[in-house]
Design an enzyme around this catalytic site. Structure first.
Site, mmCIF file in Angstrom:
data_model
loop_
_atom_site.group_PDB
_atom_site.id
_atom_site.type_symbol
_atom_site.label_atom_id
_atom_site.label_comp_id
_atom_site.label_asym_id
_atom_site.label_seq_id
_atom_site.Cartn_x
_atom_site.Cartn_y
_atom_site.Cartn_z
ATOM 1 N N THR A 146 10.796 9.549 -10.708
ATOM 2 C CA THR A 146 11.053 9.258 -9.294
ATOM 3 C C THR A 146 10.347 7.989 -8.860
ATOM 4 O O THR A 146 10.916 7.149 -8.157
ATOM 5 C CB THR A 146 10.597 10.455 -8.416
ATOM 6 N N ASP A 165 0.851 -1.201 0.000
ATOM 7 C CA ASP A 165 0.000 0.000 0.000
ATOM 8 C C ASP A 165 0.887 1.252 0.000
ATOM 9 O O ASP A 165 0.877 2.040 0.932
ATOM 10 C CB ASP A 165 -0.903 -0.056 1.242
ATOM 11 N N ARG A 166 1.653 1.428 -1.066
ATOM 12 C CA ARG A 166 2.672 2.466 -1.113
ATOM 13 C C ARG A 166 2.113 3.846 -1.485
ATOM 14 O O ARG A 166 2.735 4.854 -1.225
ATOM 15 C CB ARG A 166 3.766 2.041 -2.106
ATOM 16 N N LYS A 167 0.944 3.862 -2.122
ATOM 17 C CA LYS A 167 0.321 5.125 -2.553
ATOM 18 C C LYS A 167 1.325 6.031 -3.264
ATOM 19 O O LYS A 167 1.540 7.183 -2.874
ATOM 20 C CB LYS A 167 -0.306 5.882 -1.379
ATOM 21 N N ASP A 209 4.316 10.670 -7.191
ATOM 22 C CA ASP A 209 5.424 11.551 -7.575
ATOM 23 C C ASP A 209 5.528 11.544 -9.093
ATOM 24 O O ASP A 209 4.743 10.877 -9.768
ATOM 25 C CB ASP A 209 6.727 11.075 -6.918
#
Ligand code: BMP
Length: 278
Positions: free
Chosen positions: A101, A92-94, A97
């Site tokens: 990146t 669940d990194r959401k 950017d």
């Protein structure tokens, strides 16, 4: 529409990305639409939780950056238990950017997420380039000579993306227009976007077959002191036509996590059966 079809029927859609096909099939065969949110702080506790709830879940959701000792041992352990108990790993990194990146964030650093998580999520607020950027990084990681199959975890060796289309928290700034844009870009990128994190199914047209995963679920409605809002499995699956309930503290805080997972699985599955029957 998708809400009256079974997971099994939906898994046969030839337009689905392979991981979505696999997941719908897994849900159908294992008879569980439960995802446990593994919000714990050590590798030992993470692996113990996976052991305890693994038989009752289709997906284990992680926040790798809150695990104090995250490393090779964590990855090897997760790979082994997810293969044995048959569930997918969702980090669940959401991501949020610029494309360049997030390619690095997805593939490098101490977490090297692409190597062990078959599902990740991203917000669309930086613009739609997040989707091809992640898709491209996933493709390259899987094809790379220096990434062995063992490192990529258990089969299937596919990667897919969920767009963060709505949030559960009070006062969040996700507008209906933003949510619609998520649907629009998902339709344009069906080969990598498998669905959404959202509070309700966004499938609208006859051939929309996106998987919706919904956090903010407990056995009774309510919330916490920091804006989290909870709905019941019945509401989320039965009325909002979501596909997968994501449960953290409802299970983590229970004295018997195994038993709690068993109960959520039952509630989620009953709500689904009633929906497709009616
Ligand atoms: P809990 O069931 O304990 O409230 O945990 C919910 C989990 O789902 C947390 O890991 C949180 O990061 C995640 N989450 C959420 O609660 N709401 C969202 O809209 C999106 C999330 O990823």
């Amino acid at each position: 529409s998708s809400s009256s079809k079974t997971y099994g029927e939906r898994s046969e859609d030839p337009d689905l990305t392979p991981l979505a096909q696999y997941l719908l099939r897994l849900i159908h065969l294992k008879q569980t639409n439960l995802c446990v949110s593994a919000d714990v702080h050590t590798t030992l506790e993470l692996l113990q939780l996976a052991e305890d709830v693994g038989d009752y879940i289709c997906v284990l959701k992680t926040h790798a950056d809150i695990i104090d000792d995250f490393g090779d041992k964590t990855i090897r352990g997760l790979n082994e238990v997810s293969r044995r108990k048959k569930f997918l790993i969702f980090e669940d990194r959401k991501f949020g950017d610029i494309g360049s990146t997030l390619q690095h964030q997805y593939t490098r650093g101490p977490l090297a997420i692409v190597k062990w998580a078959s599902i990740v999520n991203a917000a669309l607020f930086p613009g739609p380039a997040v989707i091809p950027a992640l898709a491209d990084a996933a493709r390259r990681a899987i094809l790379a000579h220096n990434t062995s199959m063992a490192e990529l975890g258990p089969p299937p060796y596919f990667r897919a993306l969920l767009l963060l289309a709505q949030m559960s928290s009070a006062g969040n700034l996700f507008t209906p227009e933003y949510t619609q844009q998520c649907l629009h870009h998902a339709r344009q990128n069906k080969n990598f976007v498998m669905g959404f994190i959202a509070q309700q199914s966004l499938n609208k047209e006859a051939d929309d077959n996106f998987i919706t995963m919904t956090p903010g679920v407990q056995l009774s409605a309510g919330g916490d002191s920091m804006g989290q809002q909870y709905n019941t499995p019945q509401k989320v699956i039965g009325e909002q036509c979501s596909d997968i309930i994501i449960v953290g503290r409802g299970i983590l805080a229970a004295r018997d996590r195994r038993r709690a997972a068993h109960e959520y699985r039952k509630q989620g599955w009953l709500a689904y059966q009633e929906r497709v029957r009616s």
